[in-house]
Write an enzyme that holds these catalytic residues in place. Structure first.
Site, mmCIF file in Angstrom:
data_model
loop_
_atom_site.group_PDB
_atom_site.id
_atom_site.type_symbol
_atom_site.label_atom_id
_atom_site.label_comp_id
_atom_site.label_asym_id
_atom_site.label_seq_id
_atom_site.Cartn_x
_atom_site.Cartn_y
_atom_site.Cartn_z
ATOM 1 N N LYS A 107 0.807 -1.220 0.000
ATOM 2 C CA LYS A 107 0.000 0.000 0.000
ATOM 3 C C LYS A 107 0.840 1.270 0.000
ATOM 4 O O LYS A 107 0.289 2.357 -0.190
ATOM 5 C CB LYS A 107 -0.937 0.000 1.200
ATOM 6 C CG LYS A 107 -1.980 -1.096 1.115
ATOM 7 C CD LYS A 107 -2.957 -1.021 2.266
ATOM 8 C CE LYS A 107 -4.032 -2.065 2.131
ATOM 9 N NZ LYS A 107 -3.523 -3.427 2.500
HETATM 10 C C1 LIG Z 1 -4.359 -4.384 1.953
HETATM 11 C C2 LIG Z 1 -3.694 -5.654 1.796
HETATM 12 C C3 LIG Z 1 -4.216 -6.645 0.974
HETATM 13 C C4 LIG Z 1 -5.545 -6.500 0.260
HETATM 14 O O1 LIG Z 1 -5.540 -5.475 -0.698
HETATM 15 P P1 LIG Z 1 -6.937 -4.919 -1.275
HETATM 16 O O2 LIG Z 1 -6.546 -3.893 -2.258
HETATM 17 O O3 LIG Z 1 -7.670 -4.329 -0.110
HETATM 18 O O4 LIG Z 1 -7.655 -6.060 -1.843
HETATM 19 C C5 LIG Z 1 -3.490 -7.811 0.810
HETATM 20 N N1 LIG Z 1 -2.324 -8.008 1.463
HETATM 21 C C6 LIG Z 1 -1.800 -7.083 2.269
HETATM 22 C C7 LIG Z 1 -0.533 -7.375 2.972
HETATM 23 C C8 LIG Z 1 -2.457 -5.881 2.472
HETATM 24 O O5 LIG Z 1 -1.923 -4.980 3.281
#
Ligand SMILES: *Cc1c(COP(=O)(O)O)cnc(C)c1O
Length: 433
Positions: A107
């Site tokens: 993210k």
């Molecule tokens: C946020 C996150 C996800 C999921 O991502 P989305 O875009 O919400 O589907 C998967 N793995 C990790 C480690 C995350 O932080």
């Protein structure tokens, strides 16, 4: 580019409005009116381009009408000042490691991009304070808090479920101070998400404060994730493995996967996608039954995917005109229990020496199970295993090295504001700021 809402009652909004508002006034998610395809020459030559060059081309397609080219280029290059390695795990299965950013979570890219883009809009306008509200089940909070840390004119409130995020995740957003406030909610992640949604819908609050969201409902956080897919394709092309490419995405709110679907719509030759879930398998059930039935989330060891009502599902539906058969033609699903996730971390380590985190483990397993002869597969490894150290070490029976960057957060002191899951309490708190 103009943006419309998935609820169809709002249209013609500017990028700036979509970014600053986060959610549309009708409660829907913003979608760009057009998704531009990129020219064939770009795809043909992609393996010779750097991550930054690829990302600039993609960003130009999304945001080029609204942001001066030099500014956009700076935002992209500032955002992506780290590597995204592709690691071969076994025959035809590769890991795209998205966790080399400042908080070791995928993210980081979306959060950093959004922080810089909204910073640009705020400076340009000389507008007052903007307040970012973000609900987190773990990794969003740290990525957003770190992405926005010290950005002038923006205050960030991170809402997280008390006792349901790992210590290291908590430290990454409760120790920063300055413009970052952590709100510790007596409830689940879904309660946190509901508080944020209610705040956006509350007339009185929105009159007093400029509120926006940094969850993947925000277009500035969600769209840049398309970079990963273009880059993955380019790397696989370089390896001669780009034909019949399948990409598997560990999914929670489905922002990441949806960005991949956008990439495909822009002409990226991905054959199909797999959505990997933990026991929160709402999307898989939708694929099986054609019915979307959100339900309360269950806590799992892949906690960033503990989502009972994935917000970007609305975007997926919109993208495919609501057609279940069109969606099922391009995306399949898989879901795993905690035991299966642990088992996968163990087997992968034994067979390949690769240390998966619980989220990546779901995706790796789904890819191993679903890949057909002749296809090549990439799964997105979304977090560094050290972030889920206890789980991983218990399984592999060895110590996971904690990167220096992560260890540094552990030294800070936690500061948070306790909050009930009752909206009135949260509203009073915001009104009193
Ligand atoms: C946020 C996150 C996800 C999921 O991502 P989305 O875009 O919400 O589907 C998967 N793995 C990790 C480690 C995350 O932080």
């Amino acid at each position: 580019m103009k943006y419309y809402s998935t609820n169809k009652k709002v249209s013609g909004e500017t990028l700036e409005a979509a970014v600053i508002k986060g959610l549309a006034a009708d409660g829907g998610l913003f979608m760009p009116e057009t998704i531009k395809t990129l020219p064939r020459s770009f795809y043909e030559n992609m393996e010779n381009l750097s991550l930054q060059e690829i990302a600039c081309r993609v960003a130009e397609a999304f945001f080029g009408e609204d942001i001066p080219s030099d500014t956009l280029k700076n935002i992209v290059c500032d955002t992506l000042n780290f590597d995204i390695p592709v690691v071969r795990m076994k025959e035809n299965i590769y890991s795209l490691e998205l966790f080399h950013g400042p908080t070791l979570a995928f993210k980081d890219v979306g959060a950093r991009f959004m922080a810089r883009l909204s910073g640009y809009f705020i400076r340009k306008k000389g507008a007052g304070q903007v307040n970012v509200l973000v609900a987190t089940s773990g990794d969003t909070g740290s990525a957003v808090a770190n992405g926005f840390w010290g950005v002038d004119g923006i205050r960030v409130f991170v809402l997280y479920p008390e006792g349901k995020v790992s210590e290291i995740q908590e430290k990454q957003f409760t120790t920063l101070g300055r413009n970052i406030t952590a709100i510790e909610v007596d409830g689940t992640f879904d309660d946190c998400q509901a508080l944020v949604k209610s705040a956006f819908m509350d007339g009185e609050l929105n009159e007093k404060l400029k509120l926006t969201s940094a969850n993947s409902i925000n277009v500035a956080r969600f769209l840049p994730q398309a970079f990963y897919y273009f880059y993955a394709y380019a790397q696989m092309k370089r390896l001669g493995k780009a034909d019949d490419l399948v990409i598997c995405v560990p999914s929670g709110n489905f922002g990441n996967l949806t960005a991949g679907l956008f990439a495909k719509r822009m002409g990226l030759p991905v054959k199909r996608f797999i959505a990997a879930n933990n026991r929160n398998d709402i999307f898989l059930q939708y694929l099986k039954t054609g019915k979307y039935m959100p339900r309360p989330s269950i806590a799992t060891i892949a906690n960033a995917m503990d989502v009972g009502n994935p917000s970007n599902f609305a975007r997926i539906l919109d993208l495919y005109g609501g057609s279940h058969s069109a969606i099922s033609a391009e995306i399949s699903g898989k879901a795993y229990t905690d035991d299966q996730i642990r088992e996968t971390i163990g087997t992968a380590y034994k067979e390949t020496k690769y240390v998966l985190d619980p989220h990546g483990a779901c995706a790796y397993r789904a890819l191993c199970e679903e890949l057909l002869p002749g296809e090549s597969g990439v799964f997105l490894e979304t977090a560094h295993p050290a972030k889920f150290r206890h789980t991983v070490e218990e399984v592999i029976g060895e110590e996971v090295k904690v990167p220096e960057r992560l260890a540094a957060f552990m030294k800070g002191e936690k500061q948070s504001v306790p909050m009930s899951k009752d909206f009135q309490a949260f509203k009073s708190y915001l009104m009193s700021l």
